[in-house]
Design an enzyme around this catalytic site. Structure first.
Site, PDB file in Angstrom:
ATOM      1  N   HIS A 130      12.380  23.862  94.097  1.00 17.28           N
ATOM      2  CA  HIS A 130      12.908  23.582  92.754  1.00 17.28           C
ATOM      3  C   HIS A 130      11.860  22.952  91.842  1.00 17.28           C
ATOM      4  CE1 HIS A 130      15.739  23.219  89.654  1.00 17.28           C
ATOM      5  NE2 HIS A 130      16.747  22.654  90.283  1.00 17.28           N
ATOM      6  N   ASP A 358      18.622  44.677  90.449  1.00 21.18           N
ATOM      7  CA  ASP A 358      18.959  46.019  90.949  1.00 21.18           C
ATOM      8  C   ASP A 358      17.687  46.670  91.469  1.00 21.18           C
ATOM      9  OD1 ASP A 358      19.798  48.570  91.461  1.00 21.18           O
ATOM     10  OD2 ASP A 358      20.271  49.083  89.383  1.00 21.18           O
TER      11      ASP A 358
END
Length: 413
Positions: A130, A358
């Site tokens: 992070h 995708d």
């Protein structure tokens, strides 16, 4: 040759841990070779993900070190003997941790695991530190990776320009950032007594509460559409979780709400800025007033708190970094332990780009979820991927509190 990239004050405010996410794709999917070839190409645009954390003596603050020994990304290829359909729709489960490298004590800042199922389905489990990237940044990375695998042009390359993050001369803090943002924390923090609760992590459960578009419409009608979907749904969840936790009427409760600074800075920072640019808003309320005041009051409290984290607040925070950046800075939430009650931490990934990932092949994205989290008190809003759309709320609670929340999560009172 090594290059040192100092962490910004926003990077240092981020949790000192890996965040793990899972993407599930139905067959047919691209081959592992195609995915890894795309990863090797896209990573050249995201060099900090394959660096390593260190300390810059010249800048006298933590940094990401590029080049030299170490660095790189960890990639694991795995096979699963069962059908992907057995796990769809994805639901929180400790077993999800088997689908990505361990985020604890990880050596690499980026870890990827490709899980091939018997049916040809694919789950990509990935963890990223992070301190290097927030959710907005990682969504840019995953979309870019998938575009390269599909053979299309990367439409939004990452931006590393930090000119937006300059402190004023001279720097001045208009807000108090010690305490709520960074330790040291006084014994009583604006009315909140921090008493870490000692529980076995096995007592903490993760759950997914699905809210349909129609239900969200009803919630917004309750507040006369005065507040955003996020403010309304978070106000609703805040009230229901407070009831489920069994907090006393006189207790104070607070939500740490992630606020993306990209649109708040002037001029605005592009969404493709890679790194961390998030601070917290801190809506808080007396438990009795929160419950009896109804949804409109809760959503209003959230709304007003978010408004306070504006350009002035972000600039004050950058000036704080200039004044205290050479000190050892620890985010306040890094010392809370694994149970946050009566506090919540809330974030929304609904407007990020994760649902656009995708890789091609025709199967399509069938599931997106954080991994199992052994911490109580987290709320993450995720885009619903089913035909009905809506929003999925990922919530972590003590198991007995989670059971009650399931019973009242859709009550409109």
């Amino acid at each position: 040759m090594e290059t040192q990239v100092p962490l910004t004050i926003f990077d240092r405010f981020a949790s000192n841990l890996h965040i793990a996410v899972l993407f599930a794709f139905a067959a047919p999917t691209p081959s592992n070779d195609a995915l890894l070839d795309g990863l090797s190409k896209v990573i050249t645009h995201f060099p900090t993900l394959i660096g390593r954390l260190g300390y810059s003596s010249s800048h006298r603050r933590p940094c990401v070190i590029l080049g030299g020994d170490g660095g790189g990304a960890l990639v694991v290829e795995a096979t699963v003997s069962s059908e992907l359909s057995d796990y769809l729709p994805l639901e929180p489960s400790p077993e999800l941790q088997l689908l990505h490298p361990s985020p604890f004590d990880a050596v690499h800042l980026l870890q990827v695991q490709l899980n091939r199922f018997k049916c040809g389905g694919l789950v990509i489990g990935a963890t990223a530190h992070h301190r290097v990237a927030d959710g907005q940044s990682m969504s840019t990375f995953f979309v870019s990776w998938s575009q390269i695998v599909r053979g299309t042009t990367v439409d939004r390359l990452p931006v590393y320009d930090r000119s937006w993050l300059n402190p004023r001369r001279p720097p001045r803090c208009e807000f108090e950032h010690w305490g709520l943002d960074f330790v040291p924390i006084p014994t009583h923090r604006r009315g909140f007594t921090i008493n870490p609760v000692d529980v076995d992590p096995s007592e903490i459960t993760n759950m997914l509460v699905r809210y349909s578009t129609d239900y969200i419409r009803k919630l917004k009608a309750e507040v006369n559409n005065k507040y955003t979907t996020f403010e309304t749904l978070l106000g609703h969840l805040w009230r229901k979780i407070t009831i489920a936790r069994g907090l006393q009427d006189c207790d104070l409760t607070m939500v740490r709400v992630s606020v993306n600074g990209r649109t708040r800075l002037k001029p605005p920072v592009p969404n493709e800025f890679f790194g961390n640019l998030v601070l917290n808003a801190y809506p808080k309320a007396n438990v009795k007033l929160l419950i009896t005041g109804g949804l409109a009051a809760a959503a209003s409290i959230v709304h007003e708190a978010i408004l306070e984290i504006d350009q002035r607040y972000f600039q004050s925070f950058m000036d704080f970094g200039e004044l205290y950046g050479e000190e050892e800075l620890v985010p306040a939430y890094d010392v809370d332990g694994i149970v946050l009650s009566p506090i919540l931490e809330a974030d929304s990934w609904v407007r990020l780009r994760f649902q656009e990932v995708d890789f091609g092949g025709g199967g399509g994205l069938r599931g997106f979820l954080p991994t199992w989290v052994p911490f109580e008190g987290l709320v993450m809003l995720l885009p619903g991927l089913g035909e009905e759309g809506g929003i999925d709320a990922f919530v972590t609670l003590i198991a007995e509190h989670a059971k009650l929340l399931r019973q009242i999560s859709h009550s409109l009172d």
